[in-house]
Design a protein around this motif. Structure first.
Motif, PDB file in Angstrom:
ATOM      1  N   ALA A 194      -4.269  -5.172  -6.500  1.00  0.00           N
ATOM      2  CA  ALA A 194      -4.279  -6.011  -7.052  1.00  0.00           C
ATOM      3  C   ALA A 194      -4.055  -7.347  -6.275  1.00  0.00           C
ATOM      4  N   TYR A 195      -4.352  -7.540  -5.061  1.00  0.00           N
ATOM      5  CA  TYR A 195      -5.045  -8.461  -4.733  1.00  0.00           C
ATOM      6  C   TYR A 195      -6.833  -8.566  -3.668  1.00  0.00           C
ATOM      7  N   PRO A 196      -7.567  -8.178  -4.876  1.00  0.00           N
ATOM      8  CA  PRO A 196      -8.608  -8.070  -3.439  1.00  0.00           C
ATOM      9  C   PRO A 196      -9.305  -8.850  -3.045  1.00  0.00           C
ATOM     10  N   GLU A 197      -9.233 -10.254  -3.754  1.00  0.00           N
ATOM     11  CA  GLU A 197      -9.076 -11.863  -3.018  1.00  0.00           C
ATOM     12  C   GLU A 197      -8.906 -11.921  -1.568  1.00  0.00           C
ATOM     13  N   PHE A 198      -7.288 -10.877  -0.606  1.00  0.00           N
ATOM     14  CA  PHE A 198      -7.324 -10.929   0.198  1.00  0.00           C
ATOM     15  C   PHE A 198      -8.041 -10.158   1.982  1.00  0.00           C
ATOM     16  N   GLY A 199      -9.117  -9.117   0.696  1.00  0.00           N
ATOM     17  CA  GLY A 199     -10.484  -8.823   2.009  1.00  0.00           C
ATOM     18  C   GLY A 199      -9.435  -8.293   3.279  1.00  0.00           C
ATOM     19  N   LEU A 200      -8.381  -7.168   2.299  1.00  0.00           N
ATOM     20  CA  LEU A 200      -8.381  -6.011   3.234  1.00  0.00           C
ATOM     21  C   LEU A 200      -9.112  -5.258   2.790  1.00  0.00           C
ATOM     22  N   ASP A 201      -9.351  -4.474   4.723  1.00  0.00           N
ATOM     23  CA  ASP A 201     -10.481  -3.815   5.402  1.00  0.00           C
ATOM     24  C   ASP A 201      -9.511  -2.105   5.358  1.00  0.00           C
ATOM     25  N   VAL A 202      -9.435  -1.595   4.324  1.00  0.00           N
ATOM     26  CA  VAL A 202      -9.258  -0.389   4.251  1.00  0.00           C
ATOM     27  C   VAL A 202     -10.238   0.711   4.019  1.00  0.00           C
ATOM     28  N   SER A 203     -11.446   0.001   4.315  1.00  0.00           N
ATOM     29  CA  SER A 203     -12.954   0.980   4.546  1.00  0.00           C
ATOM     30  C   SER A 203     -12.571   2.673   5.552  1.00  0.00           C
ATOM     31  N   ALA A 204     -12.328   2.139   6.418  1.00  0.00           N
ATOM     32  CA  ALA A 204     -11.893   3.133   7.447  1.00  0.00           C
ATOM     33  C   ALA A 204     -10.969   4.171   6.981  1.00  0.00           C
ATOM     34  N   ALA A 205     -10.329   4.283   5.759  1.00  0.00           N
ATOM     35  CA  ALA A 205      -9.684   5.109   5.664  1.00  0.00           C
ATOM     36  C   ALA A 205     -10.506   5.758   4.036  1.00  0.00           C
ATOM     37  N   LYS A 206      -9.740   5.348   3.094  1.00  0.00           N
ATOM     38  CA  LYS A 206     -10.676   6.100   1.774  1.00  0.00           C
ATOM     39  C   LYS A 206     -11.740   5.599   1.004  1.00  0.00           C
ATOM     40  N   GLY A 207     -11.758   3.227   1.815  1.00  0.00           N
ATOM     41  CA  GLY A 207     -12.370   3.375  -0.296  1.00  0.00           C
ATOM     42  C   GLY A 207     -11.637   2.006  -0.576  1.00  0.00           C
ATOM     43  N   THR A 208     -11.929   2.359  -1.721  1.00  0.00           N
ATOM     44  CA  THR A 208     -11.193   1.466  -2.320  1.00  0.00           C
ATOM     45  C   THR A 208     -11.084   1.614  -4.154  1.00  0.00           C
ATOM     46  N   GLU A 209     -12.547   3.084  -4.090  1.00  0.00           N
ATOM     47  CA  GLU A 209     -12.333   3.103  -5.823  1.00  0.00           C
ATOM     48  C   GLU A 209     -11.431   4.236  -5.908  1.00  0.00           C
ATOM     49  N   LEU A 210     -11.501   4.243  -7.469  1.00  0.00           N
ATOM     50  CA  LEU A 210     -10.150   4.811  -8.322  1.00  0.00           C
ATOM     51  C   LEU A 210      -9.821   6.021  -7.441  1.00  0.00           C
ATOM     52  N   VAL A 211     -10.984   6.869  -7.134  1.00  0.00           N
ATOM     53  CA  VAL A 211     -11.167   8.514  -6.856  1.00  0.00           C
ATOM     54  C   VAL A 211      -9.923   8.300  -5.254  1.00  0.00           C
ATOM     55  N   SER A 212     -10.190   7.353  -4.964  1.00  0.00           N
ATOM     56  CA  SER A 212     -10.008   7.200  -4.007  1.00  0.00           C
ATOM     57  C   SER A 212      -8.154   6.445  -3.603  1.00  0.00           C
ATOM     58  N   ILE A 213      -7.871   5.890  -3.981  1.00  0.00           N
ATOM     59  CA  ILE A 213      -6.125   5.638  -4.533  1.00  0.00           C
ATOM     60  C   ILE A 213      -5.587   6.315  -4.698  1.00  0.00           C
ATOM     61  N   ILE A 214      -6.661   7.230  -5.846  1.00  0.00           N
ATOM     62  CA  ILE A 214      -5.306   8.518  -6.416  1.00  0.00           C
ATOM     63  C   ILE A 214      -5.207   9.685  -5.778  1.00  0.00           C
ATOM     64  N   GLU A 215      -5.986   9.858  -4.848  1.00  0.00           N
ATOM     65  CA  GLU A 215      -6.143  10.825  -3.477  1.00  0.00           C
ATOM     66  C   GLU A 215      -5.130  10.221  -2.765  1.00  0.00           C
ATOM     67  N   THR A 216      -4.702   9.043  -2.443  1.00  0.00           N
ATOM     68  CA  THR A 216      -3.767   8.797  -1.363  1.00  0.00           C
ATOM     69  C   THR A 216      -2.707   8.609  -2.253  1.00  0.00           C
ATOM     70  N   MET A 217      -2.960   8.101  -3.629  1.00  0.00           N
ATOM     71  CA  MET A 217      -0.975   8.203  -3.918  1.00  0.00           C
ATOM     72  C   MET A 217      -0.815  10.090  -4.139  1.00  0.00           C
ATOM     73  N   ARG A 218      -1.989  10.767  -4.265  1.00  0.00           N
ATOM     74  CA  ARG A 218      -1.564  12.432  -3.987  1.00  0.00           C
ATOM     75  C   ARG A 218      -0.558  12.546  -2.172  1.00  0.00           C
ATOM     76  N   GLU A 219      -1.285  12.673  -1.730  1.00  0.00           N
ATOM     77  CA  GLU A 219      -0.902  12.609  -0.816  1.00  0.00           C
ATOM     78  C   GLU A 219       0.518  11.912  -0.295  1.00  0.00           C
ATOM     79  N   PHE A 220       0.676  10.764  -0.743  1.00  0.00           N
ATOM     80  CA  PHE A 220       1.876  10.346  -0.418  1.00  0.00           C
ATOM     81  C   PHE A 220       3.170  10.664  -1.452  1.00  0.00           C
ATOM     82  N   GLY A 221       2.738  11.584  -2.469  1.00  0.00           N
ATOM     83  CA  GLY A 221       3.747  12.149  -4.310  1.00  0.00           C
ATOM     84  C   GLY A 221       3.807  13.699  -2.833  1.00  0.00           C
ATOM     85  N   CYS A 222       2.896  14.525  -2.003  1.00  0.00           N
ATOM     86  CA  CYS A 222       3.228  15.730  -1.351  1.00  0.00           C
ATOM     87  C   CYS A 222       3.823  15.355  -0.471  1.00  0.00           C
TER      88      CYS A 222
END
Length: 496
Positions: free
Chosen positions: A304-332
């Protein structure tokens, strides 16, 4: 008049509304019984309470008068920061600067405003009802004793400076002492406390719950904050989200830049600390669940706000596959870590069924369901004969689950219902489908595009601030992947 166990309900005779002090909004008359069930008020106690409520004069939402702007806040109703339009004769109220800018553009023909502050004023807002009955009104909070003391101190210093008792150099030295390394001044701690206070009073009520969607604020303040006081990286996650929330609400001011920088720092602390402790095999499940939930919200903020410069690289990165996988874990983890993904939707339907009293479906789902029903035949027409029967069956399964999630998401105007429906879908589709998405399978990407357009966008439409604009960006990423293929232009016809 206070009613119910623990005085959970409050009747305001001035406006003829029944307010739930725990949920911090008014209850529609035809939804009182289900609301009592939500708070586990059963049988005899509920009947007696309903009998007492039946004697009260409770009016429909459209008939509730709104207080004048000089009125103090209504007791029991949450207060949010917002904006009032300063265009003469308008006075429109919004809860975010982005919506106020849209209002200026659509209603007054004023786009790309160079001076936002001259056309909108920051105010405090309340609303009796939520969902499709939301109507903001401006309130004037009463000054607290501490704010009065601070105002007096500032006035006294101003008078002293005017009288020459403080030279400019002295003031300069005072400012430098606050910023000096190793200084014992408490300003840095006070800054952190500001973000923590903002989270507890405002941000917590805007976030989806991992558990009961009807009790989000109590979930964050009652369950997550105690964990944050014990674990530094959880506290860093809360502060990062709070700083982001402040940055989005103050986008028109210079303070927004400071909030962005602090949110990036807090985010880095979260993932750096987690990297050091994630190999701890004795990590309790509820701690991992909380960490994952914070990471999911921060990753949504990256979209939503790429200009914020948040660092989530230590988790999964910010590609499409990454956010789907993160939401998948959330849903489970919505129900428990031991619940099979196939049971999530049924559990969600039960947990959200009591939250629909403020809900009239805001947008018919028939068109979306019809589009999903016709999608397999349209895909066969455009893509031709499939190479794998297994891929076809898995894709059909994903479409079927998406239809069910859409029905649930559009059954209520509550953001929490839409959010949990959105994250339930990636948790319920087969593992093979996720492998297809990772492999850039065209049929899988087409289905994901519908998930984004129907469910991610639905969450945005329910005023989920940390996903604002994310759906369009995700769809652009998917389109770019498809356009690069040989049949790109034809495949785009399948997109919603």
């Amino acid at each position: 008049m206070k009613l119910g166990p623990g005085d959970v309900l409050r009747y305001d005779a001035r406006y003829r509304v029944l307010i739930c002090r725990e949920c911090q909004y008014a209850i529609q008359k035809n939804a009182i019984q289900s609301h009592l069930l939500r708070h586990k008020i059963y049988r005899g106690e509920r009947r007696a309470l309903l009998a007492a409520i039946a004697e009260l004069d409770i009016v429909d939402p459209d008939d509730v008068p709104l207080p004048p702007s000089v009125s103090p806040p209504i007791d029991g109703i949450s207060i949010v920061a917002g904006y009032r339009c300063l265009v003469s004769g308008c006075g429109h109220l919004c809860a975010s600067s982005k919506r106020m800018k849209s209002h200026h553009s659509e209603s007054h023909g004023q786009g790309n405003l160079p001076d936002f502050d001259s056309l909108a004023q920051e105010v405090k807002l309340q609303t009796f009802f939520r969902g499709n009955k939301l109507r903001y009104f401006e309130v004037t909070p009463l000054p607290t004793r501490s704010s009065a003391i601070n105002a007096g101190n500032h006035a006294q210093k101003a008078r002293e400076r005017e009288q020459g008792n403080h030279t400019d150099q002295t003031v300069h030295d005072d400012e430098e002492s606050v910023r000096a390394p190793g200084s014992h001044v408490l300003t840095p701690d006070l800054e952190t406390l500001r973000y923590f206070y903002h989270f507890t009073t405002e941000t917590s009520s805007t976030l989806p719950s991992m558990d009961n969607p009807n009790n989000s604020q109590n979930y964050w303040t009652g369950q997550i904050i105690p964990l944050a006081l014990q674990h530094q990286y959880i506290m860093s996650g809360l502060l990062a989200i709070s700083a982001c929330h402040l940055a989005t609400s103050e986008q028109a001011s210079s303070a927004s830049t400071v909030h962005r920088e602090r949110s990036a720092q807090f985010s880095l602390q979260l993932f750096s600390a987690w990297e050091k402790s994630k190999h701890n095999l004795s990590m309790p499940n509820h701690i991992e669940k909380t960490r994952m939930q914070l990471a999911c919200i921060l990753e949504c903020l990256c979209w939503a706000y790429p200009e914020f410069g948040l660092d989530v690289s230590a988790a999964k990165g910010t590609e499409l596959v990454s956010i789907i996988e993160t939401m998948r874990e959330f849903g489970c983890r919505l129900v428990s870590s031991h619940t099979a993904p196939q049971r999530i939707l049924g559990s969600l339907a039960i947990s959200t069924s009591l939250s629909l009293e403020n809900s009239v479906v805001s947008c018919p789902t028939d068109k979306r369901l019809d589009e999903l029903h016709d999608l397999p035949s349209r895909m066969a027409e455009v893509l031709g004969k499939p190479k794998s029967v297994h891929d076809v069956l898995v894709t059909l399964d994903a479409i079927s689950v998406l239809s069910k999630c859409c029905e649930l998401a559009y059954s209520s105007d509550e953001m929490h219902v839409a959010w949990q429906s959105m994250v339930a879908w990636p948790a319920m589709v087969p593992e093979h489908f996720h492998n297809m998405v990772s492999g850039h399978s065209t049929p899988a990407l087409v289905v994901v595009a519908h998930w984004v357009a129907f469910l991610v966008q639905r969450v945005e439409d329910c005023e989920c601030w940390f996903l604002d604009g994310a759906a369009d960006k995700m769809l652009r990423v998917i389109r770019n992947q498809v356009v690069n293929s040989q049949d790109g232009p034809e495949i785009l016809r399948l997109f919603p």
